[in-house]
Write an enzyme that holds these catalytic residues in place. Structure first.
Site, PDB file in Angstrom:
ATOM      1  N   PHE A 101       0.056  -6.347  -6.214  1.00  0.00           N
ATOM      2  CA  PHE A 101      -0.053  -7.069  -4.946  1.00  0.00           C
ATOM      3  C   PHE A 101      -0.644  -6.080  -3.682  1.00  0.00           C
ATOM      4  O   PHE A 101       0.243  -5.121  -3.367  1.00  0.00           O
ATOM      5  CB  PHE A 101       1.308  -7.765  -4.485  1.00  0.00           C
ATOM      6  N   GLU A 102      -1.516  -6.622  -2.811  1.00  0.00           N
ATOM      7  CA  GLU A 102      -2.059  -5.739  -1.606  1.00  0.00           C
ATOM      8  C   GLU A 102      -2.223  -6.644  -0.569  1.00  0.00           C
ATOM      9  O   GLU A 102      -1.598  -7.784  -0.605  1.00  0.00           O
ATOM     10  CB  GLU A 102      -3.432  -4.914  -1.865  1.00  0.00           C
ATOM     11  N   GLY A 103      -2.679  -6.187   0.742  1.00  0.00           N
ATOM     12  CA  GLY A 103      -2.726  -6.841   1.781  1.00  0.00           C
ATOM     13  C   GLY A 103      -1.608  -7.590   2.274  1.00  0.00           C
ATOM     14  O   GLY A 103      -0.517  -6.978   2.435  1.00  0.00           O
TER      15      GLY A 103
ATOM     16  N   SER B 160       0.138 -10.060   0.600  1.00  0.00           N
ATOM     17  CA  SER B 160       0.860 -10.559  -0.412  1.00  0.00           C
ATOM     18  C   SER B 160       2.137 -10.746  -0.108  1.00  0.00           C
ATOM     19  O   SER B 160       3.002 -11.677  -0.638  1.00  0.00           O
ATOM     20  CB  SER B 160       0.412 -10.062  -1.646  1.00  0.00           C
TER      21      SER B 160
END
Length: 600
Positions: free
Chosen positions: A385-387, A389
């Site tokens: 998970f990035e951003g 999330s």
């Protein structure tokens, strides 16, 4: 005019009246030196420094052979303090010698007006001094020195508090309520209620001193599987050490401490671009070299940010010339597994933002991920998970007890998948340093003064799943400078960055804004270092020689450079890279270096 005559007449009058006793000065107790170990010749004995910021150095010194050096961080001012017994209604002089910028010396808890003095800049030794008077019921004060947030290290020496001595500081009471958490095969976390007046705690394992900590929690690591250990703890302050607590016994589990086991002692993890094309070229599953022990299929992506519904598809032939059929792909997965490899579905990536903000999204996540795993016969799941999330909500300040729905729902979803697939389920995570190590400085707040709820947001997930987590491989790339446990900033691309970031995971580290401020250490077999496989794969590519230096330092404590680790971890699991495709593009330099590295 003779200005002495009125005083002469006054004295004569007093003497004539027999009032000599009225002019006798009040007798005060003799001023004594009350600061303990003010020259730091006995190390930090008597002193407590926030966030491990203080150390004793042989140079520069004002006198003697040692001095204090303390280094502020972005969220810590490197405050080193000592509590001293004093008398009520008494006057004291506090002084000391300092070097550095923005160095403070002061006293708190005086019962009147707390005092401090400071210097903006002292390139050479400068004396600071101040005085204070204690209140009517004051029996102790805290003297301290500190720097300023995010500035350079300062040095202090010959700290002194002169005045009448008070009653001695009492040795703290013996800790009660020592408890052991659920052990793994190689670690156990101990907790106990805080003891009033204690400035540190000593942890004993099987009768021998194992550690000295400043918080009421400690994780013992490096334990043998299937073995019983006896732990005790004592409380300490400037007056001494309490008796040891009642002992608790904890028995480590068997099975090697490898949730979702089956990995080699030292493993190479790589991402395979299975669903998209880029400049690295397409690699068929059947053509993945044997070097790779864990193959993460990139990526399963959501149908929408908040749906929780995850889908996976093979790269279309129009984008990826030479892509195999679904049947051949599944057959190649089985062949890799027959050779002892693990194949996982990786969820997320740069463009795959997932927010499980509702229970419906959580349940859709579990259902859709299970469908992918079952269809392709996969071994487990990688969370990438990035951003945005994962984000902390306002008031979610404790990594041990998260309240943010996107975090709570993810934890529940992963535990459900673990229960569904059992002990062989392989769970890995690939967060960015922003989501993990930056929590040391900023937890749910931005490093530039604004609120950024992503800072450290992975910590609650890692902590809640530490007994289920097979591997954590933080992305040591695409990152700005991060502060290590030495309170120095480290930049990506060299050995020191990987050493400092990994040492934090294996040592444990303070978390900004938390009650006990300690994120417990992970087991070394749970940790791999994440790097780009080639200069084209991401910012922070690290040359093979620097990768080897990092491994040497972490596993043997050699070639350590400027950063000194807090331990030695020969069981460090290995390396992760983005990606298998980029490694092939770069003639396999990354995997060949891993294969050639001598671990012992």
């Amino acid at each position: 005019m003779d200005g002495t005559r009125p005083l002469t007449l006054l004295l004569a009058g007093v003497l004539a009246a027999g009032g000599l006793a009225a002019l006798t000065p009040v007798v005060h107790a003799a001023d004594t030196e009350l600061a303990r170990n003010g020259g730091f010749e006995s190390g930090l004995d008597g002193w407590s420094c926030t966030a491990g910021s203080g150390a004793v150095v042989p140079s520069p010194v004002h006198s003697g052979t040692k001095a204090l050096q303390a280094t502020p961080a972005g969220s810590d001012n490197a405050r080193c303090a000592q509590t001293v017994s004093v008398k009520p209604h008494s006057t004291y002089t506090l002084s000391g010698w300092v070097r550095g910028s923005y160095v403070y010396l002061g006293a708190s808890g005086t019962g009147t007006t707390d005092v401090s003095t400071w210097t903006r800049s002292a390139p050479d030794w400068q004396r600071l001094a101040t005085t204070f008077t204690t209140g009517a019921s004051t029996t102790s004060v805290t003297i301290f020195t500190h720097g300023w947030y995010g500035t350079g290290a300062y040095v202090a020496d010959d700290l002194s508090l002169l005045g009448p001595g008070g009653d001695p500081v009492a040795t703290p009471a013996t800790p009660t309520g020592l408890a052991a958490g659920s052990p793994t095969s190689s670690s156990v976390t101990l907790t106990w209620p805080a003891v009033p007046g204690a400035t540190s705690y000593k942890v004993y394992k099987d009768g021998a001193l194992a550690a000295t900590v400043t918080t009421n929690a400690y994780t013992a690591t490096g334990l043998a599987a299937g073995t019983s250990y006896r732990f005790q703890v004592s409380a300490a302050n400037s007056a001494g050490e309490s008796a040891r607590s009642a002992a608790v016994t904890a028995t480590t589990t068997t099975g090697g401490g490898d949730p979702g086991g089956g990995l080699p002692a030292h493993a190479l993890v790589g991402y395979l671009h299975a669903s998209f094309a880029n400049g690295s070229g397409y690699t068929r599953m059947a053509d993945v070299p044997d070097s790779w022990d864990v193959i993460n299929l990139a990526f399963g992506e959501p149908t929408s940010v908040t749906s929780g519904d995850i889908r996976f598809r093979l790269c279309p032939a129009t984008e990826c010339p030479g892509v195999e059929s679904a049947a051949d792909f599944k057959a190649a997965i089985k062949a890799r597994q027959a050779a002892g490899k693990k194949v996982l579905i990786s969820i997320g990536g740069q463009n795959g933002q997932v927010q499980l903000s509702t229970t419906a999204a959580r349940d859709a996540f579990v259902t859709s991920v299970s469908k992918i795993m079952d269809e392709y016969g996969l071994d487990g799941l990688d969370i990438d998970f990035e951003g945005h999330s994962l984000s902390l909500q306002t008031g979610d300040t404790d990594f041990r007890n998260p309240t943010s729905p996107v975090i709570v729902n993810l934890i529940t979803a992963l535990k459900t998948l673990k229960a569904r697939y059992g002990e062989d389920f392989v769970l890995t995570m690939a967060p960015e340093t922003f989501f993990v190590q930056l929590g040391h400085q900023y937890y749910g707040s931005g490093p530039w003064g604004g609120q950024d709820p992503r800072a450290g947001a992975y910590l609650p997930v890692i902590h809640a799943l530490r007994d289920d987590l097979t591997l954590l491989h933080v992305q040591d790339y695409n990152s700005g400078p991060i502060m290590g446990l030495d309170n120095q900033y480290h930049s990506m691309g060299g050995a020191d960055f990987h050493i400092a970031m990994t040492d934090m995971l294996l040592t444990g580290f303070p978390v900004a804004g938390n009650t006990d401020r300690v994120f417990p250490a992970l087991r070394p077999e749970q940790v791999a270092i994440g790097l780009p496989a080639s200069p084209q794969a991401g910012n922070g590519h690290t040359p093979p020689a620097e990768v080897n230096k990092a491994l040497d330092c972490l596993t043997r404590r050699t070639n350590c450079g400027s950063y000194q680790t807090h331990g030695t971890w020969p069981a460090l699991r290995g390396l992760m890279t983005w990606s298998i495709n980029w490694d092939r593009f770069n003639q396999g330099e990354f995997s060949r270096n891993f294969d050639a590295y001598r671990w012992s």
